[in-house]
Design an enzyme around this catalytic site. Structure first.
Site, PDB file in Angstrom:
ATOM      1  CB  SER A 106      -0.759  -0.111   1.128  1.00  0.00           C
ATOM      2  OG  SER A 106      -1.470   1.926   1.227  1.00  0.00           O
ATOM      3  CG  HIS A 126     -11.693   0.288   0.157  1.00  0.00           C
ATOM      4  ND1 HIS A 126     -10.752   0.694  -0.324  1.00  0.00           N
ATOM      5  CD2 HIS A 126     -10.712   0.424   1.930  1.00  0.00           C
ATOM      6  CE1 HIS A 126      -9.675   1.310   0.506  1.00  0.00           C
ATOM      7  NE2 HIS A 126      -9.844   1.244   0.792  1.00  0.00           N
ATOM      8  NE  ARG A 173     -12.229   3.320   6.408  1.00  0.00           N
ATOM      9  CZ  ARG A 173     -11.160   2.883   5.611  1.00  0.00           C
ATOM     10  NH1 ARG A 173     -10.407   2.786   6.538  1.00  0.00           N
ATOM     11  NH2 ARG A 173     -10.895   3.036   4.894  1.00  0.00           N
TER      12      ARG A 173
END
Length: 379
Positions: free
Chosen positions: A110, A278, A168
């Site tokens: 990443s 995701h 989140r």
């Protein structure tokens, strides 16, 4: 007892990982966004995909190999990118890169990892992929691509499903910032997880090292709006064309959920599409990835990769039966690290391989491609 006796399934690794990493780290790894309906939908829709067993097929020697970008890979799955991987388990990026190299499978680093591409140069195998969150500044883009090339990354993955930060809520409630600031509350959690704490002491407090090279050592930001967002843009089709022209190897676009996007991506010269929501971390009204797979498979002749809730070999077979060429997994590898440290990735690789072999045997398959003939149509 050996590892297979104690931890025969991913669920066993997940349970042990939860006991070994601090709560705020667990919330970062395990959470989705909103009510986590998309995360649950990924699992539920996988369970709805049924395959017909076969009788009297004799002895079968399953071949688990898959074709991708002109290479024959020994297994049909790889390691997906996960931001701040080295926070979840100290040294995670090195451990995962080495495990992937040993198994001959792809490892995708990443942009917001705790190690730079150069840090991993000595750990990479033949299938090293670099995942890019799209920088706004073209000079940063060029430099980032060069760093990936110089380190030995041969495949570029552009993530397109994070145009804005998600909320989140579980992650926010945990008190996590980027980089982590060890408040008394978080320190109390760390004190209860000595193996993790010792590893962090050896490797240092996790930071997004590649981002720091461009943005500086920015501290105290919410983990949902970290320093990487200072550099990012929401890419468009012109951005994609620029990147396609700048990268001379295979290029994958990750975060595709619509068939018409897959069709257009092929026309723009993308080498593969990666179906991803995701893992339910961005948008809580998205369909499950397995639901959109058939339409995307029909829309493109390019390889189709997929992630989203995969937990075992049977799930991988389900995806292949519906037209996927390859399955990528992110969280499971980190559950394995949290559970068993350096021994975790190899053990998970064995779990997935053995589960694939067992289920291919039930279906009477000597090759993965035969799974497409075992689909039971939905009622």
């Amino acid at each position: 007892m050996d590892l297979h006796s104690r931890y025969p399934a991913l669920g066993d690794l997940r349970a042990r990982a939860r006991r070994r990493i601090p709560h705020f780290v667990w919330e970062y790894l395990d959470s989705g966004t909103g009510s986590e309906a998309t995360t649950a939908r990924n699992r539920r829709k996988l369970d709805e995909v049924l395959l017909m067993p076969s009788a009297l097929h004799g002895e079968v020697a399953p071949d688990l190999s898959a074709q991708l970008f002109g290479h024959t890979l020994p297994l049909p799955f790889g390691i997906a990118p996960l931001g701040m991987s080295g926070m979840i388990w100290p040294g995670a990026e090195h451990l995962l890169a080495r495990a992937a190299a040993q198994a001959g499978i792809p490892y995708c680093l990443s942009t917001v990892a705790t190690r730079t591409p150069a840090d991993l140069k000595g750990d990479l195998g033949d299938h090293a992929w670099f995942q890019m969150y799209p920088p706004r500044d073209p000079d940063i883009r060029k430099d980032m691509l060069q760093k990936a090339r110089d380190a030995g990354f041969g495949v570029l993955v552009l993530t397109v499903d994070v145009p804005v930060p998600s909320r989140r809520e579980r992650q926010v409630r945990s008190g996590l910032t980027t980089p982590p600031k060890l408040t008394p509350r978080l320190l109390a959690q760390v004190a209860c997880r000595p193996a993790w704490a010792l590893g962090i002491a050896q490797h240092g407090m996790p930071r997004m090292k590649l981002i720091d090279e461009y943005a500086g050592n920015v501290s105290g930001l919410p983990s949902t709006k970290h320093a990487g967002y200072l550099l990012r843009t929401a890419p468009d089709w012109d951005y994609l064309r620029w990147l396609r022209a700048a990268w001379d190897g295979p290029m994958i676009v990750k975060g595709v959920m619509e068939a018409r996007d897959a069709e257009r991506l092929e026309a723009e010269g993308v080498d593969a599409v990666w179906i991803s929501n995701h893992a339910g971390r961005q948008f809580d009204a998205a369909p499950a990835t397995i639901e959109v797979l058939p339409a995307i498979r029909a829309a493109t002749s390019k390889p189709v990769l997929i992630d989203g809730g995969f937990e075992g070999g049977l799930d991988i077979l389900r995806a292949i039966a519906l037209g996927a060429d390859f399955v990528m997994m992110g969280r499971p590898w980190h559950y394995a690290l949290g559970a068993l440290g350096a021994d975790g990735p190899a053990h998970l690789c064995e779990i997935l391989s053995l589960d694939l072999q067992a289920n291919m045997g039930q279906l009477g398959l000597s090759a993965l491609s035969g799974a497409r003939g075992r689909m039971i149509p939905a009622p």
